[in-house]
Design a protein around this motif. Structure first.
Motif, short mmCIF file in Angstrom:
data_model
loop_
_atom_site.label_atom_id
_atom_site.label_comp_id
_atom_site.label_asym_id
_atom_site.label_seq_id
_atom_site.Cartn_x
_atom_site.Cartn_y
_atom_site.Cartn_z
N ASN A 97 42.69 37.19 44.12
CA ASN A 97 42.21 35.92 43.58
C ASN A 97 42.32 34.82 44.63
O ASN A 97 41.40 33.99 44.79
CB ASN A 97 43.00 35.55 42.33
N ALA A 98 43.42 34.82 45.36
CA ALA A 98 43.61 33.82 46.42
C ALA A 98 42.54 34.01 47.49
O ALA A 98 41.96 33.03 47.99
CB ALA A 98 45.00 33.96 47.03
N ALA A 99 42.27 35.25 47.86
CA ALA A 99 41.24 35.51 48.87
C ALA A 99 39.89 34.97 48.41
O ALA A 99 39.17 34.32 49.18
CB ALA A 99 41.14 37.02 49.12
N ARG A 100 39.55 35.22 47.15
CA ARG A 100 38.27 34.72 46.62
C ARG A 100 38.18 33.21 46.71
O ARG A 100 37.16 32.65 47.13
CB ARG A 100 38.12 35.17 45.16
N LEU A 101 39.25 32.54 46.36
CA LEU A 101 39.25 31.07 46.35
C LEU A 101 39.09 30.50 47.76
O LEU A 101 38.59 29.40 47.94
CB LEU A 101 40.54 30.55 45.70
N TYR A 102 39.54 31.26 48.75
CA TYR A 102 39.41 30.81 50.14
C TYR A 102 38.24 31.47 50.86
O TYR A 102 38.19 31.53 52.08
CB TYR A 102 40.73 31.05 50.88
N LYS A 103 37.28 31.99 50.06
CA LYS A 103 36.02 32.54 50.58
C LYS A 103 36.24 33.72 51.52
O LYS A 103 35.53 33.90 52.51
CB LYS A 103 35.21 31.45 51.30
N ILE A 104 37.26 34.53 51.21
CA ILE A 104 37.54 35.74 51.99
C ILE A 104 37.24 36.95 51.12
O ILE A 104 37.70 37.02 49.98
CB ILE A 104 39.02 35.77 52.44
N SER A 110 38.89 49.83 43.14
CA SER A 110 39.71 48.85 42.42
C SER A 110 39.75 47.49 43.11
O SER A 110 39.72 46.45 42.45
CB SER A 110 41.14 49.38 42.27
N LEU A 111 39.82 47.48 44.45
CA LEU A 111 39.88 46.22 45.18
C LEU A 111 38.60 45.41 44.96
O LEU A 111 38.64 44.21 44.70
CB LEU A 111 40.09 46.50 46.67
N VAL A 112 37.47 46.08 45.06
CA VAL A 112 36.18 45.41 44.86
C VAL A 112 36.02 44.99 43.41
O VAL A 112 35.53 43.89 43.11
CB VAL A 112 35.02 46.34 45.28
N LYS A 113 36.46 45.84 42.50
CA LYS A 113 36.33 45.54 41.07
C LYS A 113 37.13 44.29 40.70
O LYS A 113 36.66 43.44 39.95
CB LYS A 113 36.81 46.73 40.22
N ALA A 114 38.35 44.16 41.23
CA ALA A 114 39.17 42.99 40.94
C ALA A 114 38.47 41.72 41.39
O ALA A 114 38.45 40.71 40.68
CB ALA A 114 40.53 43.12 41.61
N TYR A 115 37.89 41.77 42.59
CA TYR A 115 37.17 40.60 43.12
C TYR A 115 35.99 40.25 42.23
O TYR A 115 35.74 39.09 41.91
CB TYR A 115 36.70 40.89 44.54
N ARG A 116 35.23 41.27 41.80
CA ARG A 116 34.05 41.02 40.97
C ARG A 116 34.45 40.46 39.61
O ARG A 116 33.78 39.58 39.07
CB ARG A 116 33.27 42.32 40.79
N ILE A 117 35.55 40.97 39.04
CA ILE A 117 36.04 40.44 37.76
C ILE A 117 36.34 38.95 37.88
O ILE A 117 35.89 38.13 37.07
CB ILE A 117 37.30 41.20 37.31
#
Length: 281
Positions: A224-231, A150-157
């Motif tokens: 989503n915040a992690a993705r935006l900050y390249k984490i 689920s964690l990886v899937k959310a990031y990919r979405i």
């Protein structure tokens, strides 16, 4: 030790020959099917992921070999049924890589809008290409496997929709959404706490309702915040998991040195050992 391309090809041929031998002569290897190997493949993939998280190059090399064995194994079984073989696997992959990199192979200048200058441009290009690919994704989110954690899937979405422009204009704006989701979760939590029902009913009913939904929304916003900050949130969480394990193992070992049982120690006593573990780092 680095090998020449000839040595690399020879090593791969050796692996294919060994796979032929095992499939013919080993009772265990001979009886395996796609279904029987599936769970082992998942486990080997997670073992590789663990080695990568630890940056252990020796283990990474070893675990890559285990994953490669499974690729070769499936290809061998495919060849036995006449459906596909390792050449099909490699050629399909090569064809896909060339098709998805028109900026490298100049295969479709019409898809490449402007100059590709960084990895973000490439990611945006990939989403365009995948939608045009024969047999490829029919929708933006169509290529996300259902079985992803689920964690990886959310990031990919979030990553996929961002590549077609569905994203925050300024990454700082995401924190307002995080705070909003925290407030909504706290509101549901208070409703649950104020409800005059017993704890078992809370566990069985309330936690499986809106409170779970709100907590899911909160996690989604943090990812989503992690993705935006390249984490990569999965990598970040795994680092924290490993850090916690390391510190707790230290705490447990020190307690045993003192002849203490963790169950008999106070929280303050355990915190003192925990702080010792932090200082060791």
């Amino acid at each position: 030790m680095m090998h020449t391309r000839e040595e690399q090809l020879k090593a791969f041929e050796r692996l294919l020959n060994i796979m032929d031998d095992l499939r013919e002569k080993c009772p265990w290897d001979r009886k395996q099917t796609f279904d029987s190997l599936r769970q082992n493949t998942i486990e080997e993939t997670f073992e590789l992921a663990t080695a990568i998280s630890r940056h252990d190059m020796t283990e990474i090399s070893k675990e890559l070999g285990d994953v490669l064995l499974h690729v070769v194994f499936y290809a061998k079984m495919g060849s036995e049924t006449g459906d596909f073989d390792i050449a099909d696997v490699c050629n399909q992959l090569c064809d896909k890589l060339i098709f998805r990199h028109p900026h490298v192979y100049k295969t479709n200048d019409q898809i490449v809008n402007g100059q590709i200058v960084n990895d973000t441009d490439v990611s945006h290009l990939w989403e365009q290409v995948k939608l045009k690919e024969k047999g490829g994704n029919k929708t933006v989110l169509g290529g996300i496997p259902d079985s992803l954690p689920s964690l990886v899937k959310a990031y990919r979405i979030q990553d996929k929709v961002a590549n077609v422009g569905f994203d925050w204009e300024n990454r700082e704006d995401v924190w307002a959404k995080v705070k909003e989701e925290i407030a909504e979760f706290e509101s549901e939590m208070r409703k649950c706490s104020n409800n005059p029902i017993n704890d078992q009913m809370v566990n069985d009913q309330m936690v499986n309702g809106q409170m779970v939904n709100e907590f899911g929304d909160l996690l989604f916003s943090l990812i989503n915040a992690a993705r935006l900050y390249k984490i990569r949130p999965d990598n970040a969480l795994e680092q924290t998991n490993l850090k916690f394990i390391r510190r707790f193992n230290y705490l447990e070992a020190r307690a045993h040195e003192q002849g203490r049982d963790l169950k008999d120690m106070t929280l303050d006593e355990m915190d003192a050992l925990w702080n010792e573990a932090k200082k060791q780092e």
